[in-house]
Design a protein around this motif. Structure first.
Motif, PDB file in Angstrom:
ATOM      1  N   LYS A 226       0.819  -1.212   0.000  1.00 12.71           N
ATOM      2  CA  LYS A 226       0.000   0.000   0.000  1.00 12.71           C
ATOM      3  C   LYS A 226       0.854   1.265   0.000  1.00 12.71           C
ATOM      4  CE  LYS A 226      -4.189  -2.002   1.989  1.00 12.71           C
ATOM      5  NZ  LYS A 226      -5.235  -1.886   3.037  1.00 12.71           N
ATOM      6  N   SER A 227       2.023   1.199   0.639  1.00  7.04           N
ATOM      7  CA  SER A 227       2.909   2.372   0.654  1.00  7.04           C
ATOM      8  C   SER A 227       3.418   2.677  -0.741  1.00  7.04           C
ATOM      9  CB  SER A 227       4.095   2.127   1.593  1.00  7.04           C
ATOM     10  OG  SER A 227       3.662   1.958   2.921  1.00  7.04           O
ATOM     11  N   GLU A 228       3.878   1.662  -1.448  1.00  5.12           N
ATOM     12  CA  GLU A 228       4.388   1.871  -2.804  1.00  5.12           C
ATOM     13  C   GLU A 228       3.280   2.362  -3.735  1.00  5.12           C
ATOM     14  OE1 GLU A 228       6.695  -0.511  -6.425  1.00  5.12           O
ATOM     15  OE2 GLU A 228       6.650  -1.360  -4.401  1.00  5.12           O
ATOM     16  N   LYS A 229       2.114   1.745  -3.651  1.00  3.28           N
ATOM     17  CA  LYS A 229       0.989   2.173  -4.485  1.00  3.28           C
ATOM     18  C   LYS A 229       0.601   3.615  -4.171  1.00  3.28           C
ATOM     19  CE  LYS A 229      -3.780   1.045  -5.737  1.00  3.28           C
ATOM     20  NZ  LYS A 229      -4.938   0.138  -5.499  1.00  3.28           N
ATOM     21  N   PHE A 230       0.594   3.963  -2.888  1.00  2.00           N
ATOM     22  CA  PHE A 230       0.258   5.319  -2.459  1.00  2.00           C
ATOM     23  C   PHE A 230       1.231   6.335  -3.052  1.00  2.00           C
ATOM     24  CE2 PHE A 230       1.082   8.781   0.568  1.00  2.00           C
ATOM     25  CZ  PHE A 230      -0.185   9.346   0.671  1.00  2.00           C
ATOM     26  N   LEU A 231       2.517   6.057  -2.966  1.00  2.00           N
ATOM     27  CA  LEU A 231       3.521   6.993  -3.476  1.00  2.00           C
ATOM     28  C   LEU A 231       3.347   7.224  -4.979  1.00  2.00           C
ATOM     29  CD1 LEU A 231       6.650   5.707  -1.530  1.00  2.00           C
ATOM     30  CD2 LEU A 231       5.422   7.856  -1.132  1.00  2.00           C
ATOM     31  N   LYS A 232       3.121   6.159  -5.716  1.00  2.00           N
ATOM     32  CA  LYS A 232       2.955   6.280  -7.165  1.00  2.00           C
ATOM     33  C   LYS A 232       1.676   7.027  -7.512  1.00  2.00           C
ATOM     34  CE  LYS A 232       5.807   2.281  -8.283  1.00  2.00           C
ATOM     35  NZ  LYS A 232       5.889   0.921  -8.863  1.00  2.00           N
ATOM     36  N   THR A 233       0.612   6.783  -6.756  1.00  2.00           N
ATOM     37  CA  THR A 233      -0.652   7.477  -6.984  1.00  2.00           C
ATOM     38  C   THR A 233      -0.522   8.965  -6.699  1.00  2.00           C
ATOM     39  OG1 THR A 233      -1.935   5.495  -6.438  1.00  2.00           O
ATOM     40  CG2 THR A 233      -3.087   7.608  -6.308  1.00  2.00           C
ATOM     41  N   MET A 234       0.131   9.316  -5.581  1.00  2.00           N
ATOM     42  CA  MET A 234       0.293  10.722  -5.214  1.00  2.00           C
ATOM     43  C   MET A 234       1.161  11.452  -6.244  1.00  2.00           C
ATOM     44  SD  MET A 234      -1.475  11.299  -2.469  1.00  2.00           S
ATOM     45  CE  MET A 234      -2.648  10.158  -3.211  1.00  2.00           C
ATOM     46  N   ALA A 235       2.219  10.799  -6.693  1.00  2.00           N
ATOM     47  CA  ALA A 235       3.105  11.417  -7.681  1.00  2.00           C
ATOM     48  C   ALA A 235       2.338  11.746  -8.963  1.00  2.00           C
ATOM     49  CB  ALA A 235       4.277  10.492  -7.978  1.00  2.00           C
ATOM     50  N   GLN A 236       1.543  10.803  -9.421  1.00  2.00           N
ATOM     51  CA  GLN A 236       0.784  11.010 -10.655  1.00  2.00           C
ATOM     52  C   GLN A 236      -0.338  12.022 -10.468  1.00  2.00           C
ATOM     53  OE1 GLN A 236       0.074   6.697 -11.158  1.00  2.00           O
ATOM     54  NE2 GLN A 236       0.897   6.921 -13.212  1.00  2.00           N
ATOM     55  N   ARG A 237      -1.045  11.912  -9.352  1.00  2.00           N
ATOM     56  CA  ARG A 237      -2.189  12.808  -9.115  1.00  2.00           C
ATOM     57  C   ARG A 237      -1.752  14.256  -9.025  1.00  2.00           C
ATOM     58  NH1 ARG A 237      -5.691  11.226  -4.117  1.00  2.00           N
ATOM     59  NH2 ARG A 237      -6.119   9.495  -5.554  1.00  2.00           N
ATOM     60  N   PHE A 238      -0.673  14.497  -8.304  1.00  2.00           N
ATOM     61  CA  PHE A 238      -0.236  15.870  -8.068  1.00  2.00           C
ATOM     62  C   PHE A 238       0.880  16.308  -9.015  1.00  2.00           C
ATOM     63  CE2 PHE A 238      -2.050  14.679  -3.896  1.00  2.00           C
ATOM     64  CZ  PHE A 238      -2.966  15.713  -3.748  1.00  2.00           C
ATOM     65  N   GLN A 239       1.336  15.390  -9.866  1.00  5.60           N
ATOM     66  CA  GLN A 239       2.404  15.681 -10.820  1.00  5.60           C
ATOM     67  C   GLN A 239       3.638  16.246 -10.131  1.00  5.60           C
ATOM     68  OE1 GLN A 239       2.604  15.143 -14.562  1.00  5.60           O
ATOM     69  NE2 GLN A 239       1.470  13.574 -13.423  1.00  5.60           N
ATOM     70  N   ILE A 240       4.123  15.459  -9.165  1.00  2.47           N
ATOM     71  CA  ILE A 240       5.299  15.833  -8.392  1.00  2.47           C
ATOM     72  C   ILE A 240       6.287  14.657  -8.367  1.00  2.47           C
ATOM     73  CG2 ILE A 240       4.177  17.492  -6.853  1.00  2.47           C
ATOM     74  CD1 ILE A 240       3.856  15.176  -4.813  1.00  2.47           C
ATOM     75  N   THR A 241       7.519  14.968  -8.003  1.00  2.00           N
ATOM     76  CA  THR A 241       8.472  13.936  -7.635  1.00  2.00           C
ATOM     77  C   THR A 241       8.369  13.776  -6.125  1.00  2.00           C
ATOM     78  OG1 THR A 241       9.945  14.502  -9.458  1.00  2.00           O
ATOM     79  CG2 THR A 241      10.901  13.265  -7.630  1.00  2.00           C
TER      80      THR A 241
END
Length: 271
Positions: free
Chosen positions: A64-79
């Motif tokens: 869930k942590s890895e999925k969360f990080l990838k989702t947040m990066a894509q949603r907010f367009q951030i590194t």
């Protein structure tokens, strides 16, 4: 490398994965609304609880942590940097793993914490990270980003080992992450000065997201997520009381100016 805003997030993570991810998302949103393009989460951002509970839930926490990080990066367009979460091994222990993810949700760098916190403190607390965590065996990576600079990874207790940061600077690091869950007892005396020392001696920016407050039982973290410039100036500090965000500019001209005025990296004798 261009000028940009970076954020060091400060959390009070607890032994509840879902609650922590909700808190993290709210703080990421706050950081992005303040203009941050590079966002970092502290060590143990997704779970901060008893060791036995961490091990029991390690597989779910890791996924869930890895999925969360990838989702947040894509949603907010951030590194985004996830500063540390358990990834289970076949031997019943875990790696304390930091992940750097780009705006497309692609993993840029992975680091498994090498220095484990096995300490008996004068306040009566004993920590044995090695009881559940396997030490990493690889030197932290550098990710070269044209937009954000050369990004180096480390985790918490690593900050007490200057040779690790010297290696990162020799590899070209310009910005180094120090995500942490620094204890309240050690943090009050050592956190700020160690971050400033690592910034000054390597003439680099330090981005240090942090845990704060009481997490469970006797576990209490120092807080003061901060961003430090190459001269050792504290550009932003989230304080020590509650969750929040420290946001500051990473400026390549400032980096160049400091390295020109104080060219200590060029004067090394023992390498």
């Amino acid at each position: 490398m261009k000028p940009y805003l970076a954020a060091a997030i400060q959390m009070t993570s607890v032994p509840d994965l879902e609650k922590n991810l909700i808190q993290a998302e709210e703080l990421i949103d706050l950081a992005v609304r303040r203009g941050a393009e590079l966002v970092s989460l502290p060590e143990n951002f997704s779970f901060m609880g008893e060791e036995k509970d961490k091990i029991a839930q390690a597989e779910a926490i890791a996924q869930k942590s890895e999925k969360f990080l990838k989702t947040m990066a894509q949603r907010f367009q951030i590194t985004i940097l996830g500063g540390g979460f358990p990834v289970p091994l076949d031997n019943g222990r875990v790696y304390n793993t930091a992940l750097l993810i780009d705006p497309n949700g692609v993993e840029l760098a992975c680091y498994q914490k090498v220095h484990l916190f096995d300490v008996d403190l004068p306040d009566g607390n004993t920590y044995r990270e090695s009881s559940t965590v396997m030490a990493g065996t690889r030197i932290p990576p550098i990710y070269p980003s044209k937009e954000l600079g050369n990004l180096g990874l480390s985790v918490c207790y690593d900050v007490r080992f200057p040779e690790l940061y010297r290696h990162l600077s020799q590899m070209g690091a310009e910005v180094i992450f120090v995500p942490a869950a620094f204890t309240a007892y050690t943090g009050k005396d050592h956190w700020q000065v160690l971050l400033q020392a690592r910034a000054i001696e390597n003439t680099c920016y330090i981005i240090a997201p942090a845990q704060t407050g009481r997490h469970y039982a006797m576990r209490h973290s120092h807080g003061h997520a901060m961003i430090v410039d190459p001269w050792g100036v504290i550009l932003a500090d989230a304080g020590g009381d509650r969750p929040g965000v420290a946001v500051a500019e990473i400026d390549p001209q400032r980096l160049e100016q400091v390295r020109r005025q104080m060219p200590s990296l060029q004067h090394r004798v023992f390498i």
